[in-house]
Design a protein around this motif. Structure first.
Motif, PDB file in Angstrom:
ATOM      1  N   LEU A   1       0.859  -1.103   0.044  1.00  0.00           N
ATOM      2  CA  LEU A   1      -0.032   0.147  -0.130  1.00  0.00           C
ATOM      3  C   LEU A   1       0.765   1.334   0.140  1.00  0.00           C
ATOM      4  CD1 LEU A   1      -2.868  -1.056   2.469  1.00  0.00           C
ATOM      5  CD2 LEU A   1      -2.997  -0.402   0.126  1.00  0.00           C
ATOM      6  N   ALA A   2       1.959   1.289   0.847  1.00  0.00           N
ATOM      7  CA  ALA A   2       2.939   2.340   0.891  1.00  0.00           C
ATOM      8  C   ALA A   2       3.114   2.560  -0.776  1.00  0.00           C
ATOM      9  CB  ALA A   2       3.949   2.129   1.652  1.00  0.00           C
ATOM     10  N   VAL A   3       3.708   1.549  -1.260  1.00  0.00           N
ATOM     11  CA  VAL A   3       4.213   1.649  -2.668  1.00  0.00           C
ATOM     12  C   VAL A   3       3.167   2.292  -3.514  1.00  0.00           C
ATOM     13  CG1 VAL A   3       5.144   0.514  -4.846  1.00  0.00           C
ATOM     14  CG2 VAL A   3       5.949  -0.141  -2.505  1.00  0.00           C
ATOM     15  N   LEU A   4       1.833   1.810  -3.444  1.00  0.00           N
ATOM     16  CA  LEU A   4       0.768   2.399  -4.199  1.00  0.00           C
ATOM     17  C   LEU A   4       0.585   3.895  -3.934  1.00  0.00           C
ATOM     18  CD1 LEU A   4      -1.649  -0.741  -4.039  1.00  0.00           C
ATOM     19  CD2 LEU A   4      -0.274  -0.022  -6.038  1.00  0.00           C
ATOM     20  N   ARG A   5       0.875   4.353  -2.576  1.00  0.00           N
ATOM     21  CA  ARG A   5       0.725   5.570  -2.358  1.00  0.00           C
ATOM     22  C   ARG A   5       1.811   6.628  -2.800  1.00  0.00           C
ATOM     23  NH1 ARG A   5       0.174   3.676   2.747  1.00  0.00           N
ATOM     24  NH2 ARG A   5       2.147   4.788   3.758  1.00  0.00           N
ATOM     25  N   GLY A   6       2.686   6.022  -3.464  1.00  0.00           N
ATOM     26  CA  GLY A   6       4.014   6.710  -4.179  1.00  0.00           C
ATOM     27  C   GLY A   6       5.219   6.890  -3.040  1.00  0.00           C
TER      28      GLY A   6
END
Length: 479
Positions: A349-354
């Motif tokens: 999820l952190a990756v998807l948040r940028g």
């Protein structure tokens, strides 16, 4: 009775299966994760001949006896603290200043049993020489009490140097308390502790086999590393006491690790954690010391002590909360990367948040099965967009978390199931831009000496190696 009779073997097999079913019910009721519960239950029902003994040794995930001991220790500590001479400055020093960064860790005030405290001074101790020089220097200046706790103490050069220093201070009248884990320090000769005890040092092994139900239990281990001198100076981090932590093992040298030196109100929390563990080992409390003054300015700190006696999975939840709080970056270094589903989901999820998500692992294995399981999880993380790195020069053992520009955490907890649920661990959470900047510079230097893992690395891995990794992952819950 005819022990060669088919009836005898029939009754014996039936008894084993009956005990296996009872153990399976126990696993369903007590094992914390659904995956672990299912794995133990099925294996205990269908192949109890192979799994009953491992379950007896590794199966339990809650340390009930320690919970009651901690309650009693806390009652006695509260009485002891009430007898101390509290002053108005104490209340001021123990009041955490407002911090938007700390507020982003919304669960931390309740997740951690110990408060977040202001007015602390912290300094990084990078690698073994800096760490042991600082620890030994602090002990040499001790006047009242020294508390020493390590997972591993070896009877080698650095171990004997520590022993000699503690003997010297004990002869000067300083009260010395030494606690080491019975599993981690299994190779420590009995004579090492006997020598300390004969000189008046209080030395104990933290053993979880106390009582009949825990007789064969080696699953719970005290992985904490704490040193406190006179209630003034504390140390916490990843180093144990052994020559390998100073580069003494050629196969793993140079050893990369990190410790922190601390002064200020949060040192009282280190004493509290040590006192709880010492009470379990001895049913007595060590002396608790509060200094007369604290500095007015400093770093916001919180000690997070976690373990199998917690009502919740404190260590795992801390990683989840820290990763969820990240808006810019989350950098993590760990020697063992075996995340659970919640932590891996938080990373994705952190990756998807940028968010810039990086994890630094060792390139040399100290435990081959753990390394194999860790490699498979690393390949999965790369495919999810997490940047994974292997530290090149030697073995990387540090446990560091850096979130955005102010939050960092350093201590003993690895990113694996053992630290999440089975070990007693301790981390120091700091909220300070200047200190986080130092941690950032340290990690940037480590990343510069590392190689990034790519999807191609997974493709180039031989099928037999991947099979070995998958087998290693099956037993990852107890690694």
């Amino acid at each position: 009775m005819d022990y060669h009779s088919p009836w005898f073997f029939g009754y014996l097999f039936g008894l084993v299966h009956l005990v296996g079913i009872i153990a399976a019910v126990h696993a369903v009721l007590t094992v914390r994760t659904a995956q672990g519960s299912i794995a133990w239950a099925l294996s205990l029902v269908f192949v109890p001949y192979l799994t009953l003994l491992p379950y007896l040794v590794f199966g339990r995930s809650t340390f009930d006896a320690y919970i009651e001991a901690r309650r009693q220790a806390n009652r006695e500590m509260h009485t002891a603290i009430a007898d101390l001479d509290w002053r108005p400055w104490v209340e001021e020093a123990l009041t955490a200043r407002n911090s938007s960064s700390y507020d982003s860790l919304r669960a931390m005030p309740k997740l951690g049993r110990m408060p977040c405290l202001a007015n602390n001074q912290v300094s990084l101790l990078v690698n073994g020489k800096a760490t042991f020089d600082a620890i030994f220097d602090a002990i040499r200046q001790a006047r009242e009490v020294v508390l020493v706790q390590f997972f591993i103490i070896h009877d080698d050069h650095i171990g004997r140097e520590l022993q000699a220093l503690l003997l010297k201070k004990a002869a000067e009248g300083v009260k010395i308390y030494v606690l080491y884990d019975s599993v981690g320090s299994h190779a420590l000769p009995r004579e090492y502790g006997d020598t300390l005890r004969k000189a008046g040092v209080k030395a104990r092994a933290f053993a979880t086999r106390s009582g009949w139900l825990n007789r064969f239990q080696v699953n719970f281990r005290n992985h904490r590393k704490i040193v406190v001198v006179d209630g003034l100076v504390g140390f916490i981090g990843g180093h144990n006491v052994g020559d390998e932590y100073l580069g003494g093992n050629p196969k793993l040298s140079p050893w990369r690790d990190t410790h922190v030196r601390i002064t200020g109100p949060v040192v009282a929390c280190l004493q509290e954690s040590f006192a709880e563990d010492w009470f379990w080992a001895s049913r007595k409390l060590p002396p608790l010391i509060l200094p007369e003054t604290y500095a007015d300015n400093g770093v916001l700190c919180q000690v997070l002590a976690s373990g199998p006696a917690d009502a919740q999975e404190t260590c795992s939840l801390f990683f989840v909360e820290a990763i969820h709080a990240a808006t810019e970056r989350v950098w993590i270094t760990t020697p063992y990367y075996i995340p659970d589903e919640a932590v891996f989901a938080a990373l994705r999820l952190a990756v998807l948040r940028g968010v810039d998500v990086r994890i630094l692992l060792p390139s040399r294995p100290d435990h081959k099965v753990v390394y194999a399981a860790s490699s498979l999880f690393a390949f999965e993380a790369v495919r999810a967009g997490v940047r994974m790195f292997r530290y090149g020069p030697g073995f990387l053992h540090q446990k560091v978390v850096l979130v955005d520009s102010e939050i960092s955490a350093i201590g003993s907890a690895n990113m694996d199931n053992r630290s999440f649920r089975l070990n007693f661990e301790i981390m120091l959470l700091t909220v300070d831009k200047a200190f986080a900047s130092q941690v950032q510079e340290m990690l940037e230097a480590d990343f510069a000496l590392s190689r990034e893992i790519t999807v191609e690395d997974s493709r180039r891995t031989h099928r037999l190696q991947k099979l070995g990794m998958r087998i290693a992952r099956l037993i990852s819950p107890i690694l």
